[in-house]
Design an enzyme around this catalytic site. Sequence first.
Site, short mmCIF file in Angstrom:
data_model
loop_
_atom_site.label_atom_id
_atom_site.label_comp_id
_atom_site.label_asym_id
_atom_site.label_seq_id
_atom_site.Cartn_x
_atom_site.Cartn_y
_atom_site.Cartn_z
N ASN A 106 -0.01 -18.00 22.08
CA ASN A 106 -0.83 -16.83 22.41
C ASN A 106 -2.16 -17.24 23.05
OD1 ASN A 106 1.15 -15.12 21.45
ND2 ASN A 106 0.28 -15.04 19.37
N ARG B 246 0.84 -1.19 0.00
CA ARG B 246 0.00 0.00 0.00
C ARG B 246 0.88 1.24 0.00
NH1 ARG B 246 -1.69 0.75 4.40
NH2 ARG B 246 -1.03 -1.10 5.52
N SER C 274 -1.01 -3.63 10.26
CA SER C 274 -0.67 -4.50 9.14
C SER C 274 0.59 -5.31 9.44
CB SER C 274 -0.44 -3.65 7.89
OG SER C 274 -1.60 -2.90 7.61
N ALA C 275 0.52 -6.57 9.10
CA ALA C 275 1.65 -7.50 9.30
C ALA C 275 2.09 -7.59 10.76
CB ALA C 275 2.83 -7.13 8.39
N CYS C 276 1.12 -7.52 11.69
CA CYS C 276 1.43 -7.66 13.11
C CYS C 276 0.67 -8.81 13.76
CB CYS C 276 1.17 -6.35 13.84
SG CYS C 276 2.34 -5.07 13.36
N ASN D 158 6.52 -8.51 1.85
CA ASN D 158 5.05 -8.32 1.82
C ASN D 158 4.41 -9.20 0.75
OD1 ASN D 158 2.61 -7.14 2.73
ND2 ASN D 158 2.63 -5.73 0.99
N TYR E 3 -1.63 -3.45 -6.89
CA TYR E 3 -1.33 -4.24 -5.70
C TYR E 3 -2.37 -4.20 -4.59
CZ TYR E 3 1.13 -6.89 -2.33
OH TYR E 3 1.45 -7.89 -1.45
N GLY E 4 -2.78 -5.35 -4.14
CA GLY E 4 -3.53 -5.60 -2.90
C GLY E 4 -4.42 -4.47 -2.44
N HIS F 74 -10.13 -2.44 11.72
CA HIS F 74 -9.06 -3.30 11.19
C HIS F 74 -8.81 -4.42 12.19
CE1 HIS F 74 -4.69 -3.40 9.39
NE2 HIS F 74 -5.47 -4.30 8.83
N ASP G 272 -9.12 -9.84 9.17
CA ASP G 272 -8.57 -8.50 8.87
C ASP G 272 -9.55 -7.37 9.17
OD1 ASP G 272 -6.20 -7.13 7.78
OD2 ASP G 272 -7.48 -6.52 6.13
N GLY H 249 0.77 -20.19 18.46
CA GLY H 249 -0.17 -21.02 19.23
C GLY H 249 -0.15 -20.71 20.72
N ARG I 7 2.18 -12.21 -0.63
CA ARG I 7 0.86 -12.54 -0.06
C ARG I 7 0.25 -13.76 -0.72
NH1 ARG I 7 -1.49 -8.89 4.07
NH2 ARG I 7 0.20 -7.41 4.33
N LYS J 221 -9.60 -2.42 1.96
CA LYS J 221 -9.25 -1.27 2.78
C LYS J 221 -10.05 -0.03 2.38
CE LYS J 221 -6.89 -3.68 5.42
NZ LYS J 221 -5.61 -4.22 5.36
N THR K 164 -3.88 -12.45 11.08
CA THR K 164 -4.21 -13.72 10.43
C THR K 164 -3.76 -14.89 11.31
OG1 THR K 164 -4.03 -12.71 8.26
CG2 THR K 164 -3.90 -15.10 8.34
#
Length: 594
Positions: free
Chosen positions: A506, A81, A260-262, A377, A209-210, A238, A287, A504, A379, A218, A265
């Site tokens: 977590n 993004r 994002s990316a933290c 990044n 892109y995405g 989000h 997401d 796991g 995907r 988004k 998923t």
Amino acid sequence: MSTSSTSEFGTQPFTNPHAAAYVRAMADLTTPDAVFWCDGSEGERDFLYAEAVRQGVLLPLNQEKLPGCHYHRSNPNDVARVEQSTFICTEMAEDAGPTNNWADPKAMRARLHALARGGMKGRTLYAIPYLMGPPGSPLAKVGIEVTDSIYVVLNMRIMTRMGRVALEHLGEADDFNRGLHCLLDCHPDRRLICHFPQDNEIVSVGSGYGGNVLLGKKCLALRIGSYLGRRQGWLAEHMLILGVESPDGRKSYVAAAFPSACGKTNFAMLIPPARFAGWKIWTVGDDIAWMQPGPDGRLWAINPEAGYFGVAPGTNAKTNPNAMATIARDTIYTNVALKPDGTVWWEGHDDPAPAECLDWQGRPWTPASKEKAAHPNSRFTAPATNNPAFAPEALDPQGVPIDAIIFGGRRAGTVPLVFEAFNWSHGVFLGATMGSEMTAAAAGTVGQVRRDPMAMLPFCGYNMGRYFRHWLDMRKRLAEPPRIFHVNWFRKDSEGRFLWPGFGENMRVLKWVLDRCDGRVGAVESSLGWVPRFEDFDTEGLEGFDRETFEKLQRMDPDEWRRDLLSTDELFMKLYTHLPKELVFQQQLLVARL
Ligand code: GTP
Ligand code: SPV
Ligand code: MN
């Protein structure tokens, strides 16, 4: 302008006159050679994949090992993004607020139309009707995306409920999001992602892109969604949504906002460790959450999406077995490495680095190469129903009732593993002041800590100060508000190693969160909020994890927090005209406690 004549597919114009008129107007502007009206059928899908392969946009992968899977490389200048090219176009600049790029709608529309004029010459315009949310849900929304990218069509087909179902939901109404996407020459100087919330319209040019181009995600579900949510009394966030089933069959639901990316998923697909035999996590969404108060005074959430657009690197059978099962078929891989046998690889894959492969730019790569084989990044796009942990409730038009909200960032220091807000407004303060290190999901300086309120900094479609106000106001409409927590999976020791095993494991944090919600466990009051006692935190079966590690993870250094507050101050100063007083008050209380 002719209609696509290459096949029996794509030839049926939409019967909704408003939708058809919008598509025709966009075709008049962009002058494609053909218009393809998507219906979402399986025959159409097969035709489009074959066509994408013929065009060289997609490469079929090894169909024995990865049935139904395809491979795509984006332009190397177009891999994430682009927040600096993302605009909120409202009459008044203050409606976009100081955390967004603002542009005058008339001026921006003129600029976009100049760019898009004739932009699809020689190409096919695909008209994609799509539905965000389960059919029949009071929160569900229809969009029509017009694009000249067949990659976008095939991704939207996975990520949304695409085709006839959307048009049926729309009926004769004019109430749909208008979205135009043109690839143009994919030049960063001519890349613009623009939102017109007052007109429920999006125009995206110059990217493939995405999050820049899958307009349901988004752009509609978060930026336009958050704008509508404030007006209509709901929240577009989000957030992942997961269900936790206890051994006695009871289900609780948790929504969590990480930037994002933290880890959304991964958390949404968590498989509990052996210690938690009989517990099961169900994925509702990974997401985005749309949430509104129900008649029972609880907060109810739906996942507007139908697929996952997930980060590939780091995904393996140990960290996220459910994701590995999900992406074993019917998946589009973007910017990962391509092995000679027609399968894929990325850093952190189960398989060892291949002796040779092609990297994400199509260049020969060996383990001796200095650069990464897969883009950080890179995907996968995969249907949610492939997920072994897919929650059937994700299809429920009413959604699921949320028991806990978790905010979290990626912080190597300062921030403990878990703590709980004292109350709703303190929880809103925790979300509003969240910090996180930047990741490869957006172009920018990876690793730098920035404030990312509620993980919505790049996605809030209106003034962030009013957004905080909206969050605070929600409390009045909730008889049973969710409890609010803050987590950090990413704290490191002095050698730079993660202190917490994450993934796991977590589950242990989640268990404490649910125990708090059910009033089953006490907590200690700290300056930051309620924190767990070591005795109440389940560490059984966690190799080498002792009280000392726990204390390192939970350590709170007032000096570090005072430093952190300086950057919170900066955000609050920026927003001061619209910042709710309660948040300033919460900040003063924190300073006093420190
Ligand atoms: P977006 O799709 O960009 O919104 O990202 P996301 O929030 O869904 O993040 P995702 O779950 O894809 O994780 C991003 C990266 O963080 C991956 O490389 C994961 O392997 C890594 N990650 C996820 N969870 C954990 C965790 O608990 N601990 C550690 N150390 N890393 C994690
Ligand atoms: C994110 O960046 O938060 C994503 C990926 O989920 S994208 O769809 O590109 O926004
Ligand atoms: Mn995301």
